[in-house]
Design a protein around this motif. Sequence first.
Motif, PDB file in Angstrom:
ATOM      1  N   TRP A 179       0.886  -1.486   0.087  1.00 50.75           N
ATOM      2  CA  TRP A 179       0.171   0.012  -0.054  1.00 50.75           C
ATOM      3  C   TRP A 179       0.735   1.430   0.036  1.00 50.75           C
ATOM      4  O   TRP A 179       0.334   2.260  -0.470  1.00 50.75           O
ATOM      5  N   TRP A 180       2.033   1.338   0.693  1.00 52.05           N
ATOM      6  CA  TRP A 180       2.927   2.579   0.862  1.00 52.05           C
ATOM      7  C   TRP A 180       3.605   2.869  -0.676  1.00 52.05           C
ATOM      8  O   TRP A 180       4.174   4.029  -0.554  1.00 52.05           O
ATOM      9  N   ASP A 181       3.709   1.724  -1.691  1.00 52.03           N
ATOM     10  CA  ASP A 181       4.608   1.930  -2.692  1.00 52.03           C
ATOM     11  C   ASP A 181       4.379   3.189  -3.510  1.00 52.03           C
ATOM     12  O   ASP A 181       3.165   3.146  -3.893  1.00 52.03           O
ATOM     13  N   PRO A 182       5.292   4.197  -3.524  1.00 45.95           N
ATOM     14  CA  PRO A 182       4.743   5.404  -4.340  1.00 45.95           C
ATOM     15  C   PRO A 182       4.473   5.025  -5.910  1.00 45.95           C
ATOM     16  O   PRO A 182       4.020   5.837  -6.571  1.00 45.95           O
ATOM     17  N   TYR A 183       4.890   3.972  -6.520  1.00 44.53           N
ATOM     18  CA  TYR A 183       4.745   3.464  -7.719  1.00 44.53           C
ATOM     19  C   TYR A 183       3.851   2.518  -7.791  1.00 44.53           C
ATOM     20  O   TYR A 183       3.897   1.822  -8.906  1.00 44.53           O
TER      21      TYR A 183
ATOM     22  N   LEU B 111      -2.987   8.750   0.593  1.00 42.33           N
ATOM     23  CA  LEU B 111      -1.552   8.651   0.436  1.00 42.33           C
ATOM     24  C   LEU B 111      -0.966   9.765  -0.737  1.00 42.33           C
ATOM     25  O   LEU B 111      -0.070  10.440  -0.437  1.00 42.33           O
ATOM     26  N   ARG B 115       1.300  12.934  -0.259  1.00 42.51           N
ATOM     27  CA  ARG B 115       2.827  13.373  -1.040  1.00 42.51           C
ATOM     28  C   ARG B 115       2.542  14.678  -1.736  1.00 42.51           C
ATOM     29  O   ARG B 115       3.756  15.060  -1.784  1.00 42.51           O
ATOM     30  N   ALA B 146       5.220   4.859   6.701  1.00 43.85           N
ATOM     31  CA  ALA B 146       4.450   5.924   5.630  1.00 43.85           C
ATOM     32  C   ALA B 146       3.268   6.448   6.156  1.00 43.85           C
ATOM     33  O   ALA B 146       2.989   7.482   5.774  1.00 43.85           O
ATOM     34  N   ASN B 153       9.337   7.319   0.835  1.00 40.87           N
ATOM     35  CA  ASN B 153       9.737   6.033   1.090  1.00 40.87           C
ATOM     36  C   ASN B 153      10.855   5.369   0.263  1.00 40.87           C
ATOM     37  O   ASN B 153      11.260   4.175   0.753  1.00 40.87           O
ATOM     38  N   GLN B 157      11.682   8.043  -5.107  1.00 39.65           N
ATOM     39  CA  GLN B 157      10.590   8.872  -5.036  1.00 39.65           C
ATOM     40  C   GLN B 157      10.943  10.476  -4.516  1.00 39.65           C
ATOM     41  O   GLN B 157      10.566  11.408  -4.902  1.00 39.65           O
TER      42      GLN B 157
END
Lengths: 272, 272
Positions: A179-183, B111, B115, B146, B153, B157
């Motif tokens: 869930w945290w993955d920026p991509y 999220l 960001r 996160a 993270n 990024q």
Amino acid sequence: MSKISLNLATTRAQWGFAEAVEGCLRAGITAISPWRDQIAAIGLEEAARIVRDNGLQVTGVCRGGMFPAETAQGRQAGIDDNLRAIDEAAALNADCLVLVVGGLPGASKDLPGARAQVAEGIAAMLPHARASGVRIAIEPLHPMYAADRACVNTIDQALDICETLGETVGVAIDVYHVWWDPYLARAIARAGRMKRIFAHHICDWLVPTRDMLNDRGMMGDGVIDLKSIRAMIEEAGYHGPQEVEIFSTENWWKRPGDEVLSVIKERVASVC
Amino acid sequence: MSKISLNLATTRAQWGFAEAVEGCLRAGITAISPWRDQIAAIGLEEAARIVRDNGLQVTGVCRGGMFPAETAQGRQAGIDDNLRAIDEAAALNADCLVLVVGGLPGASKDLPGARAQVAEGIAAMLPHARASGVRIAIEPLHPMYAADRACVNTIDQALDICETLGETVGVAIDVYHVWWDPYLARAIARAGRMKRIFAHHICDWLVPTRDMLNDRGMMGDGVIDLKSIRAMIEEAGYHGPQEVEIFSTENWWKRPGDEVLSVIKERVASVC
């Protein structure tokens, strides 16, 4: 409402395989994902009979993997165990065998080396998996497990391995881990283009998280935007069940199984 | 031996600002990275005098950031606080102001929105930072933070943000947060090409990790391949001090400060 599968770890403390199936049927849930120790406890033949007689979908068998080891002998023992896991997944007509690939072997600090051992291990089990009609789902685990559970930690990294190994190797996307993955959106779209999304696991990330392994939350109790991730996954072409997998020593494992299933149904309908 | 900087969180339980500097000088360590509460406790002018009189290098001031907030007023308060942090970093002639950018605001699950607020917050503080000659170092935090500490993270990024904001915004690379990244080598090389490596923090990842915040290990006691990561960072053109930042309620915070510094020196010489 999206179809639900119960990962039997969610009611591990309350129910064995047969009881969990009975609970699911009472709740109108017709898909499950059992763990190998739960299959072993009842026996593979009996587990397969229960699945068949009740027309259950088995969204996955948990779990193969754990490839890295300090010695060639250790790595071969891991591969042999994965061959047995393939047989179990085949007997249950499972959608996939889920892999938790393993972390650093022994006292090693060689993360790239461990990752190479993972790719080699999957390659070694693939002929038998393909002959058995069993798809392999690599489950990227949260980076906090990189040392001791799984050194595959993002969907992209898993897809890189899938690309080298061919089309019966895909990913199990568990929201807790990714869930945290920026991509994330880009990675899920890539998995969709590759047609490699084999499973979708759900639970929630609690704040605070009191235990790194067994403090997962019920959907809606944490911070994960489950609807958005589900939309990405459906957009990417996966429309299978949402598999509920909650490890929860202090909460959900202490409640009656029927209550847990009732809350799951309510939450999948409202927040997933 | 690579030059050492002591992040003063490492001896937070034992020493205030002045005592830590005395301890460092006894140990032959001439670079520090103080926290803002430690600066406030002694007073900015006195802290600046100690730095100046002893010819210390200040490898960073910890920390700015914490941008996301539920209201415009809350976000402005965050920016205002970051402007004060810039003044402190300038007064200490610090190499950079380190940012822990903040997580999800309030009960939000957005999220991507958080960001975006981070990028907006950094953009808002940049004119004052540039006028003050203070470089901004975004510190990507481990994905397990996160939700509640930092929604940036990975190094990649952070570099994406740096690209949009210009060349006085870079990254602080803390091995604890990034060691697991399957694309780490590529990301560090990218940071080097962009000339945006502003700091290198070290400690170790313990197995098991008993507390998600305050159970960091001394270099050599965990699984991080520190020499390999240092080689990547030097190859990328960064040759500044290795800044030791260890949060350790149950171990290093309980030992005499001089003993901690002695072990740090030994470990940097042997495993970093």
